[in-house]
Design an enzyme around this catalytic site. Structure first.
Site, mmCIF file in Angstrom:
data_model
loop_
_atom_site.group_PDB
_atom_site.id
_atom_site.type_symbol
_atom_site.label_atom_id
_atom_site.label_comp_id
_atom_site.label_asym_id
_atom_site.label_seq_id
_atom_site.Cartn_x
_atom_site.Cartn_y
_atom_site.Cartn_z
ATOM 1 N N SER A 127 -24.100 2.040 33.073
ATOM 2 C CA SER A 127 -24.898 2.686 32.012
ATOM 3 C C SER A 127 -25.679 1.669 31.183
ATOM 4 O O SER A 127 -25.824 1.812 29.969
ATOM 5 C CB SER A 127 -23.992 3.527 31.101
ATOM 6 O OG SER A 127 -23.303 4.507 31.829
ATOM 7 N N ASP A 245 -23.521 10.151 33.929
ATOM 8 C CA ASP A 245 -23.292 11.509 33.440
ATOM 9 C C ASP A 245 -24.113 12.540 34.205
ATOM 10 O O ASP A 245 -23.889 13.749 34.062
ATOM 11 C CB ASP A 245 -23.606 11.602 31.942
ATOM 12 C CG ASP A 245 -22.495 11.020 31.086
ATOM 13 O OD1 ASP A 245 -21.380 10.810 31.612
ATOM 14 O OD2 ASP A 245 -22.730 10.756 29.894
#
Length: 354
Positions: A127, A245
């Protein structure tokens, strides 16, 4: 404020009005508060639901211990107990981290440490766009971050945050479910409040949709996805390390596409609100799709999904992704609809508009 929130800050002086903070299953709050309470004084305990107590926070705790904080956790997981007495700062190295939020938590506290911090990242970083987003926001509020080399960050104490009016863009993660709806339902859907030029990693789902044949147009404050034919066929691999996600969204997308989809570089999804890799395999199998876990991701064979009762594992992203599938596949029923309240309490009302 009439159209937002007004926040009165404390200038980095953290009060201690309750020594135990219950965080439900909110991993973001756990990581940010683990560092933040160290700026205060006295005893803090950060705890939560059973699943939160299974989610690792050890690397962040170790980094804070190396800065002289009296902090402990249990087998690398919460509860986290802190005897706070301010944060000295200093040199920190994090290696092969499973959450970029460890980095964000430390950087955000940097201006209020005694001597600043120099943070070095080594090995795998997940991320990563959200580290860049953290730095952008810190700069916007007056802090100064020096980036040396690829992954070395220095935060001094000369520039602390100053109050200002600030526009917070919409959440690209929440927008993704409506981009998915456009792709599956073969229609045009415009989402307001997000922009393709966003620094949010999850906006990169749009590139996957384009590769699969969707059309994407955008303006300053909106993104529109259109689809009028079947998704592109064939075997494809997507490295989703920068947007983990989005894996539930992409997993459902893959279920409706002819061909094999391999999703990689997301092993850390096993420590999210649920074990998201196992959950996706189970629920995709439940709707008739052949899916299996890889060491670092998912393998999905597209097919013809059918209705089923979907378990959510108290995971908002599992619920919302399969809810979109229910727009085009009859009899997909979502258990525990309230779990979406964590990130998108208006989701069901917005979905009903489609």
């Amino acid at each position: 404020a009439a159209d937002g929130f007004e926040i009165i800050g404390t200038g980095g002086s953290i009060t201690n009005k309750c020594n135990e903070i219950f965080l439900g299953n909110n991993g973001t709050a756990l990581r940010f508060l683990t560092a933040l309470v160290c700026l205060g004084r006295g005893r803090y305990i950060l705890t939560g639901e059973k699943r939160l107590l299974e989610r690792p926070v050890g690397p962040l705790v170790s980094a804070l211990q190396n800065m002289g904080v009296a902090i402990s956790c249990h087998d690398n997981c919460p509860p986290v107990e802190v005897m706070a007495n301010g944060l000295k700062g200093g040199e920190i190295t994090l290696t092969d981290i499973e959450s970029s939020q460890y980095v964000s938590a430390l950087l955000l506290c940097g201006p209020y440490t005694a001597k600043g911090i120099m943070l070095t990242l080594e090995g795998n970083i997940v991320s990563a766009p959200y580290i860049d987003l953290t730095i952008r926001v810190m700069n916007d509020f007056g802090a100064k971050i020096i980036i040396s080399g690829k992954h070395q960050y220095t935060v001094g104490t000369q520039n602390i945050y100053t109050g200002r009016e600030y526009y917070v863009e919409g959440d690209a993660s929440s927008a993704s479910y409506f981009f998915l709806a456009a792709a599956l339902a073969k229609r045009t859907i415009r989402v307001q409040g997000v922009a393709r030029k966003s620094a949010q990693g999850d906006i990169r789902l749009l590139a996957i949709l384009e590769k699969l044949g969707c059309r994407v147009t955008d303006g300053e404050t909106w993104v529109e996805v259109s689809a009028d034919h079947d998704l592109a066929h064939g075997d494809m691999t997507f490295d989703m390390g920068d947007m983990p996600d989005m894996v539930p969204t992409a997993g459902v997308l893959a279920a409706y596409r002819k061909g094999r989809t391999m999703i990689t570089n997301v092993a850390h999804l096993r420590i999210k609100e649920s074990n998201r890799l196992a959950a996706m395999v189970t629920e995709l199998n439940r709707i008739g799709i052949n899916a299996s876990e890889l060491s670092d991701g998912l393998l999905v064979e597209g097919g013809a999904p059918h209705g089923a009762d979907i378990s959510t594992y108290n995971d908002h992203r599992i619920a919302m992704s399969f809810a979109v599938a229910g727009l085009i596949t009859p009899d997909i029923k979502i258990a525990d609809k309230k779990c979406v309240d964590k990130s998108f309490p208006e989701f069901w009302q917005e979905l009903a508009k489609l």
